[in-house]
Scaffold this motif. Structure first.
Motif, PDB file in Angstrom:
ATOM      1  N   GLY A  27       0.786  -1.232   0.000  1.00  0.00           N
ATOM      2  CA  GLY A  27       0.000   0.000   0.000  1.00  0.00           C
ATOM      3  C   GLY A  27       0.814   1.275   0.000  1.00  0.00           C
ATOM      4  O   GLY A  27       0.264   2.367  -0.085  1.00  0.00           O
ATOM      5  N   LYS A  28       2.144   1.145   0.101  1.00  0.00           N
ATOM      6  CA  LYS A  28       3.016   2.309   0.050  1.00  0.00           C
ATOM      7  C   LYS A  28       3.767   2.335  -1.277  1.00  0.00           C
ATOM      8  O   LYS A  28       4.096   1.285  -1.827  1.00  0.00           O
ATOM      9  CB  LYS A  28       4.025   2.283   1.208  1.00  0.00           C
ATOM     10  CG  LYS A  28       3.366   2.506   2.547  1.00  0.00           C
ATOM     11  CD  LYS A  28       4.387   2.430   3.667  1.00  0.00           C
ATOM     12  CE  LYS A  28       3.719   2.654   5.018  1.00  0.00           C
ATOM     13  NZ  LYS A  28       4.605   2.227   6.119  1.00  0.00           N
ATOM     14  N   ASP A  34       1.734  -2.572  -8.890  1.00  0.00           N
ATOM     15  CA  ASP A  34       1.764  -3.052  -7.512  1.00  0.00           C
ATOM     16  C   ASP A  34       2.614  -4.317  -7.463  1.00  0.00           C
ATOM     17  O   ASP A  34       2.256  -5.342  -8.039  1.00  0.00           O
ATOM     18  CB  ASP A  34       0.336  -3.341  -7.036  1.00  0.00           C
ATOM     19  CG  ASP A  34       0.263  -3.569  -5.529  1.00  0.00           C
ATOM     20  OD1 ASP A  34       1.215  -4.131  -4.958  1.00  0.00           O
ATOM     21  OD2 ASP A  34      -0.758  -3.187  -4.934  1.00  0.00           O
ATOM     22  N   THR A  49       3.506  -5.989  -4.737  1.00  0.00           N
ATOM     23  CA  THR A  49       3.377  -6.682  -3.445  1.00  0.00           C
ATOM     24  C   THR A  49       3.384  -8.202  -3.588  1.00  0.00           C
ATOM     25  O   THR A  49       4.122  -8.901  -2.904  1.00  0.00           O
ATOM     26  CB  THR A  49       2.073  -6.246  -2.730  1.00  0.00           C
ATOM     27  OG1 THR A  49       2.056  -4.824  -2.625  1.00  0.00           O
ATOM     28  CG2 THR A  49       1.986  -6.867  -1.348  1.00  0.00           C
ATOM     29  N   ILE A  95       1.501   7.204  -0.605  1.00  0.00           N
ATOM     30  CA  ILE A  95       0.556   6.102  -0.431  1.00  0.00           C
ATOM     31  C   ILE A  95      -0.238   5.908  -1.718  1.00  0.00           C
ATOM     32  O   ILE A  95      -0.475   6.841  -2.466  1.00  0.00           O
ATOM     33  CB  ILE A  95      -0.393   6.324   0.762  1.00  0.00           C
ATOM     34  CG1 ILE A  95      -1.140   7.654   0.624  1.00  0.00           C
ATOM     35  CG2 ILE A  95       0.378   6.274   2.072  1.00  0.00           C
ATOM     36  CD1 ILE A  95      -2.247   7.824   1.636  1.00  0.00           C
TER      37      ILE A  95
END
Ligand code: HEM
Length: 90
Positions: free
Chosen positions: A30-31, A56, A58, A81
Motif C-alpha cells: 500500500g506504500k 503493484d 506486493t 501512499i
C-alpha cells in the motif's frame, strides 16, 4: 493539516516504469516507493527489480523473498501512499 504523503493513483503509477527518463516506482503493502536508487544494488539484478516497476509489486515481491525487509531498506525512497483513482485531489 493534510497527509504528508503524496497520494499516488494507478494512472500516475503506471507511468513510473523506469523507462523514458522516468523513475521506477512500485507499490509494496500500500506504500509507493521509488526503486531507482536501489536498482544498481539489487542482488537479483536490475531487470528482475524492474518487473515490479509501474505497478503493484506486493504479490511478486512476496512470492520471491517475503523475508526481505523492504520497509527498512527503502525507507528513504518512500514516495507516498497508493490510492484509488477517484480519491485524487481529495
Ligand atoms: C533477491 C527478484 C524487489 C531486495 C532477489 C532475487 C530475485 C529477485 C529473483 C534472487 C536473486 C538470486 O538469488 O540470485 C525481485 C523482483 C522484485 C524484487 C521480481 C520486484 C518486486 C526487491 C525489492 C527489494 C529487493 C523492492 C528491496 C527493497 C532483494 C534482496 C535480495 C533479492 C535483499 C537477496 C535476498 C536473499 O538472498 O535472501 N530479488 N526482487 N528485491 N532481492 Fe529482490
Amino acid at each position: 493539516a493534510g497527509s504528508p504523503y503524496l497520494r499516488v493513483t494507478p494512472s500516475m503509477l503506471k507511468k513510473m516504469t523506469g523507462r523514458k527518463g522516468k523513475d521506477a516506482w512500485t507499490v509494496l503493502g500500500g506504500k509507493v516507493y521509488n526503486m531507482s536508487p536501489y536498482l544498481p544494488f539489487h542482488p537479483g539484478g536490475q531487470p528482475e527489480l524492474l518487473r515490479g516497476a509501474g505497478r503493484d509489486g506486493t504479490r511478486l515481491f512476496g512470492e520471491i523473498h517475503p523475508w526481505v525487509n523492504y520497509e527498512g531498506m527503502l525507507a528513504a525512497c518512500l514516495v507516498g501512499i497508493f490510492v484509488a483513482e477517484e480519491e485524487e485531489g481529495s
